[in-house]
Design a protein around this motif. Structure first.
Motif, short mmCIF file in Angstrom:
data_model
loop_
_atom_site.label_atom_id
_atom_site.label_comp_id
_atom_site.label_asym_id
_atom_site.label_seq_id
_atom_site.Cartn_x
_atom_site.Cartn_y
_atom_site.Cartn_z
N LYS A 88 41.68 42.57 33.24
CA LYS A 88 40.92 41.90 34.30
C LYS A 88 41.53 40.52 34.58
N LEU A 89 41.88 39.80 33.53
CA LEU A 89 42.48 38.47 33.68
C LEU A 89 43.80 38.56 34.44
N PHE A 90 44.70 39.43 34.01
CA PHE A 90 46.01 39.52 34.64
C PHE A 90 45.93 40.07 36.07
N THR A 91 44.98 40.96 36.32
CA THR A 91 44.78 41.45 37.68
C THR A 91 44.33 40.31 38.58
N HIS A 92 43.39 39.50 38.09
CA HIS A 92 42.90 38.36 38.88
C HIS A 92 44.02 37.36 39.13
N ILE A 93 44.85 37.12 38.14
CA ILE A 93 45.97 36.18 38.31
C ILE A 93 46.93 36.70 39.38
N LYS A 94 47.28 37.98 39.31
CA LYS A 94 48.23 38.54 40.29
C LYS A 94 47.67 38.45 41.70
N GLU A 95 46.36 38.68 41.85
CA GLU A 95 45.74 38.66 43.17
C GLU A 95 45.49 37.23 43.68
N ASN A 140 47.47 28.27 23.64
CA ASN A 140 48.70 27.77 24.24
C ASN A 140 49.70 28.88 24.50
N GLY A 141 49.75 29.88 23.63
CA GLY A 141 50.63 31.03 23.85
C GLY A 141 50.23 31.81 25.09
N LEU A 142 48.93 32.04 25.26
CA LEU A 142 48.44 32.74 26.43
C LEU A 142 48.82 31.99 27.70
N ASN A 143 48.61 30.69 27.70
CA ASN A 143 48.94 29.90 28.89
C ASN A 143 50.43 29.90 29.17
N ALA A 144 51.24 29.90 28.12
CA ALA A 144 52.70 29.95 28.32
C ALA A 144 53.10 31.28 28.94
N ILE A 145 52.49 32.37 28.48
CA ILE A 145 52.79 33.69 29.04
C ILE A 145 52.38 33.75 30.51
N ILE A 146 51.20 33.23 30.82
CA ILE A 146 50.71 33.25 32.21
C ILE A 146 51.63 32.43 33.10
N LYS A 147 52.00 31.22 32.65
CA LYS A 147 52.90 30.38 33.45
C LYS A 147 54.24 31.05 33.69
N MET A 148 54.77 31.67 32.66
CA MET A 148 56.06 32.35 32.77
C MET A 148 55.96 33.52 33.75
N TRP A 149 54.88 34.26 33.68
CA TRP A 149 54.67 35.39 34.58
C TRP A 149 54.53 34.91 36.02
N LEU A 150 53.77 33.84 36.22
CA LEU A 150 53.62 33.26 37.57
C LEU A 150 54.97 32.78 38.11
N ALA A 151 55.73 32.10 37.26
CA ALA A 151 57.04 31.57 37.69
C ALA A 151 57.98 32.69 38.11
N GLY A 152 57.82 33.87 37.52
CA GLY A 152 58.64 35.02 37.87
C GLY A 152 58.06 35.83 39.02
N GLU A 160 51.05 45.95 32.30
CA GLU A 160 52.14 45.58 31.39
C GLU A 160 51.85 44.26 30.70
N MET A 161 51.31 43.31 31.43
CA MET A 161 51.02 42.00 30.84
C MET A 161 49.87 42.09 29.83
N ALA A 162 48.87 42.90 30.14
CA ALA A 162 47.76 43.09 29.19
C ALA A 162 48.29 43.71 27.90
N GLU A 163 49.25 44.62 28.03
CA GLU A 163 49.84 45.24 26.84
C GLU A 163 50.66 44.22 26.04
N GLN A 167 49.81 43.43 22.17
CA GLN A 167 50.82 43.55 21.13
C GLN A 167 50.98 42.24 20.36
N GLU A 168 50.98 41.13 21.08
CA GLU A 168 51.12 39.84 20.41
C GLU A 168 49.91 39.52 19.55
N TYR A 169 48.75 39.86 20.04
CA TYR A 169 47.53 39.56 19.28
C TYR A 169 47.45 40.45 18.03
N ARG A 170 47.80 41.72 18.16
CA ARG A 170 47.77 42.62 17.01
C ARG A 170 48.84 42.28 15.99
N GLY A 171 49.94 41.71 16.46
CA GLY A 171 51.08 41.45 15.58
C GLY A 171 50.95 40.20 14.73
#
Length: 172
Positions: A88-95, A140-152, A160-163, A167-171
């Motif tokens: 839901k978060l990544f869908t909202h960000i993309k939109e 901070n990791g979540l925000n870095a991932i979001i910023k990187m995804w937005l920049a791209g 894919e981003m939710a996965e 993976q990062e949270y489980r790892g």
């Protein structure tokens, strides 16, 4: 008279904020002037100063509004228990890429970052005294991932981003 919350004042604030957000898409906050805003909106400088102290006050109020919108969107949602929160978060960000790009530009002090952290779950899984470090690391990791995804340009799908996040949270 410019009474708080009258329609004319709200319309002026909306115009000012819209112009500010548009300018933020191509400029850094320190490059934007009150003159730029009034030129873009066709309003008087006095109208700007009747609503804001300066550009940084406008930035703070805009950021606060964006935070409120974000909070309202996800207020009653349990990200991890329901299992689809990250999607839901990544869908909202993309939109709403302009919204998030603007928000991150306005977080010039890094005190205001997107936080979806499930503190109660973390307390159950991390019984040690270092939980606050884990929470800060995740946030901070979540925000870095979001910023990187937005920049791209959000090339990867929200799924894919939710996965990636799962993976990062489980790892850990």
């Amino acid at each position: 008279m410019n009474v708080k919350n009258n329609k004319r004042r709200r319309d002026s604030q909306e115009k000012i904020e819209k112009a500010f957000v548009e300018l933020l898409q191509t400029q850094e906050i320190k490059e934007i002037s009150v003159s730029d805003i009034v030129k873009e909106t066709g309003l008087n400088r006095s109208t700007f100063y009747a609503n804001y102290i300066d550009i940084y006050d406008l930035a703070d109020k805009t950021r606060q509004r964006l935070e409120k919108e974000f909070s309202n969107l996800f207020a009653d949602y349990d990200y991890f228990t329901q299992g689809t929160g990250a999607l839901k978060l990544f869908t909202h960000i993309k939109e709403n890429q302009i919204f998030y790009n603007t928000y991150f530009k306005l977080c010039y002090d890094d005190k205001h970052l997107i936080s979806i952290y499930d503190t109660e779950r973390a307390k159950k899984e991390h019984i040690d005294s270092n939980i606050r470090y884990h929470i800060e690391f995740f946030r901070n990791g979540l925000n870095a991932i979001i910023k990187m995804w937005l920049a791209g340009g959000c090339r990867e799908t929200p799924e894919e981003m939710a996965e990636v996040l799962r993976q990062e949270y489980r790892g850990r």
